[in-house]
Design an enzyme around this catalytic site. Structure first.
Site: not given
Ligand code: PMV
Length: 321
Positions: A106, A108-110, A112, A153
């Site tokens: 989790g 954020g590889s996509s 990045a 992200d």
């Molecule tokens: O699950 P992650 O680490 O990609 O975080 C998602 C965060 C959210 O606020 C739920 C979604 C978003 O795009 O902001």
């Protein structure tokens, strides 16, 4: 041949509420995705991504945005398709991606890989893109695939640092942070962010008078956390983490695994702990005083958590060679 890398991220405060127009705080982390790109003389885009088992996967230029590609290839092909469309370019490419971290944790590889790809193409074809241009085209790419998301992200991958962020980049502001001794515990469970975001959308429609005020409180907490980060006030940040996790519990996105790790860290006298990201799995984060760091890490491991060492507040997308 151009090589570019971009950092992963961790949400610190304001997840979910950020999708509904409230601010959040995100940090970039020192686990990076990189891409290498070179031109080819034909009409093929050939992708190799060893970390996700992709070897010489070929697509014709005209199919970049049309076909149902494998999950592992989607973001790369959509990024190339969007870039070619925007700048009216057509060229064959060899692309190789590499990750410092598993796509499961989790980080954020996509986003990045998308940001790295857009930046690499701008270098390869001599297009002058500002960070804002890179953010906008990368965010469009992520939305084209996922349909939902705030873009926090994508901002972390593009700009790096620790950011105060509002949806779609309405605000992207670097926070001047002294030090953030963050401990990250991975639950071992993969969470599906778009599904959780959609669930919260439905819940907000069902209970607007409940979820609305929770998000209002989230905004207030983010503003206090911003100040505490600037002041280096770790005690306050820890308390705000606990508060934040309470709000996320209220909307129902925690899980048994997350709670186990969070309470283990609190019982070991961390300064505070919360889930990070969409919930349902992935990672929790906690803060501990320097003389208590090892005890907190051990406590998390004893209940089955996996400690992922991270450095926060790192450089955004950059050319490697
Ligand atoms: O699950 P992650 O680490 O990609 O975080 C998602 C965060 C959210 O606020 C739920 C979604 C978003 O795009 O902001």
């Amino acid at each position: 041949m151009i090589k570019v890398s971009a950092p992963g991220k961790l949400m610190l405060f304001g997840e979910h509420a950020v999708v509904h127009g409230k601010p959040c705080i995100v940090t970039s982390v020192n686990h990076r995705m990189s891409v290498e790109v070179e031109k080819r003389d034909d009409n093929k885009i050939v992708l190799t991504a060893p970390d996700v088992g992709v070897e010489n996967h070929e697509v014709m230029i005209n199919d970049l945005k049309n076909e149902q590609h494998r999950k592992e290839c989607k973001f790369v092909f959509m990024a190339v398709g969007n870039f070619f469309e925007k700048y009216n370019i057509k060229s064959g490419l060899n692309i190789k991606t590499k990750s410092d971290f598993s796509s499961k944790v989790g980080f954020g590889s996509s986003s990045a890989v998308t940001v790295s790809m857009i930046k690499a193409l701008s270098e390869l074809f001599g297009i002058n893109m500002t960070d804002r241009n890179i953010f906008d085209l990368s965010y469009k790419t992520v939305l084209d695939i996922q349909g939902v998301g705030s873009g926090f992200d994508v901002a972390a991958a593009t700009y790096g640092g620790i950011l105060f962020f509002k949806k779609a980049g309405e605000v992207i502001r670097k926070i001047n942070v002294k030090d953030l001794p963050l401990i990250v515990g991975y639950t071992g469970v993969k969470a599906d962010t778009p599904t959780l975001v959609r669930e919260i959308n439905e819940k907000k429609m069902k209970y607007p008078e409940l979820i609305g005020p929770v998000f209002d409180l989230s905004e207030k907490k983010v503003i206090l956390a911003n100040r505490a980060l600037e002041e280096g006030n770790l005690e306050t940040l820890g308390e705000l983490m606990n508060f934040s996790h309470g709000l996320l519990n209220a909307v129902g996105v925690s899980s048994g695994e997350l709670e186990k790790l969070i309470f283990a860290s609190r019982n070991a006298e961390s300064l505070g702990a919360k889930l990070s990201g969409a919930g349902g799995g992935d990672c929790m984060i906690t803060l501990a005083k320097s003389d208590n760091q090892e005890d907190v890490k051990r406590a998390i491991e004893e209940v089955g958590g996996i400690i992922i060492p991270v450095k926060t507040n790192v450089e955004g997308v950059r050319i490697e060679s």
